[in-house]
Design a protein around this motif. Structure first.
Motif, short mmCIF file in Angstrom:
data_model
loop_
_atom_site.label_atom_id
_atom_site.label_comp_id
_atom_site.label_asym_id
_atom_site.label_seq_id
_atom_site.Cartn_x
_atom_site.Cartn_y
_atom_site.Cartn_z
N THR A 1 0.81 -1.88 0.19
CA THR A 1 -0.09 0.08 0.31
C THR A 1 0.84 1.32 0.06
O THR A 1 1.82 1.53 0.53
CB THR A 1 -1.05 0.09 1.11
OG1 THR A 1 0.24 0.21 1.75
CG2 THR A 1 -1.61 -1.43 1.63
N ASN B 1 -8.96 3.40 -3.89
CA ASN B 1 -8.25 2.33 -3.34
C ASN B 1 -7.11 2.15 -4.52
O ASN B 1 -6.52 1.55 -4.30
CB ASN B 1 -9.12 1.51 -3.76
CG ASN B 1 -10.42 1.13 -2.25
OD1 ASN B 1 -9.42 0.72 -1.28
ND2 ASN B 1 -11.69 1.29 -2.86
N VAL C 1 -3.00 1.90 6.69
CA VAL C 1 -4.67 1.51 6.59
C VAL C 1 -5.03 1.58 8.12
O VAL C 1 -4.12 0.80 9.04
CB VAL C 1 -5.03 -0.25 5.83
CG1 VAL C 1 -6.45 -1.08 6.13
CG2 VAL C 1 -4.66 -0.03 4.74
N THR D 1 -4.93 -0.54 -2.26
CA THR D 1 -5.71 -1.21 -0.63
C THR D 1 -5.69 -2.82 -1.00
O THR D 1 -6.12 -3.31 -2.03
CB THR D 1 -7.44 -0.39 -0.21
OG1 THR D 1 -7.07 0.47 -0.62
CG2 THR D 1 -7.29 -1.22 1.13
N VAL E 1 -7.86 3.15 5.15
CA VAL E 1 -7.39 3.81 4.32
C VAL E 1 -7.74 5.50 4.34
O VAL E 1 -7.64 6.37 5.20
CB VAL E 1 -7.54 3.18 2.88
CG1 VAL E 1 -7.32 4.43 1.70
CG2 VAL E 1 -6.84 2.23 2.70
N TYR F 1 -10.09 -3.76 -5.78
CA TYR F 1 -10.78 -4.15 -3.95
C TYR F 1 -12.37 -4.01 -4.35
O TYR F 1 -12.78 -4.66 -3.55
CB TYR F 1 -10.28 -2.82 -3.32
CG TYR F 1 -10.27 -2.69 -1.94
CD1 TYR F 1 -10.03 -3.22 -0.57
CD2 TYR F 1 -11.70 -2.24 -1.48
CE1 TYR F 1 -10.52 -3.68 0.07
CE2 TYR F 1 -12.12 -1.89 -0.41
CZ TYR F 1 -11.65 -2.86 0.55
OH TYR F 1 -12.30 -2.59 1.85
#
Length: 187
Positions: A2, A164, A6, A169, A36, A79
């Motif tokens: 990422t 995302n 998160v 993510t 996120v 995602y």
């Protein structure tokens, strides 16, 4: 990997913690997307509010799924496509509808096909759709309310899909079995 953090409840900014608690209560987990978005309490609140408003719209579960997944697939959201496939299963939407959306194949009914095409046109043309497209949408039984509700759903999906993409993510464990990649679509 990422590119954005998160968050969990402990690491989130104080203002985001009530929204993450709401996620935990509603889903039994904190979806990665919510973790996120927690970096910005305002966007997390906006996302949750838009989600609830869209769920409470005039669309039934199949129609909600058509709008969500049409946008997710068009935006190629790694995602949201698996997440909404799992959500559609929980909402008892026919898996064939989910697969048609994921694979860009025709919808099972004319009404859902027109909803799909109208949603796609709104996304691709930034809201500049033709009178002919609107008349076709109205001819299958939708109205002005539903045109505006597509925009409501799109507002929610812009927040999630774009976030995302930037965050990359990770797909939540319950939805990993529905993983999707752009090269898996059939034109």
């Amino acid at each position: 990997m990422t590119t954005l953090k998160v968050h969990d409840i402990e690491s989130a900014p104080e203002e985001s913690k009530p929204f993450l608690q709401k996620s935990l209560k509603g889903f039994g987990m904190i979806p990665g997307l919510h973790g996120v978005l927690a970096s910005s309490p305002g966007i997390l609140e906006a996302y949750q509010t838009l989600h609830q408003l869209f769920v409470d719209s005039s669309f039934n579960n199949e129609e909600l799924t058509v709008v969500w997944q049409t946008i997710n697939v068009e935006h190629e959201c790694h995602y949201c496509i698996p997440a909404h496939t799992g959500i559609a299963h929980m909402m008892k939407v026919d898996p064939e509808l989910s697969e048609a959306l994921r694979n860009r194949t025709p919808m099972p009914t004319e009404k859902l096909q027109v909803l799909h095409e109208t949603t796609l046109s709104i996304v691709r043309n930034r809201g500049n759709i033709s009178e002919e497209e609107l008349n076709r949408f109205y001819a299958v039984g939708y109205g002005q309310r539903q045109v505006l509700e597509i925009i409501l759903g799109l507002s929610q999906k812009v927040i999630s899909n774009y976030s995302n993409h930037i965050a990359n993510t990770p797909v939540d464990a319950p939805f990993q079995k529905f993983a999707w990649k752009p090269e898996t679509i059939v034109s």
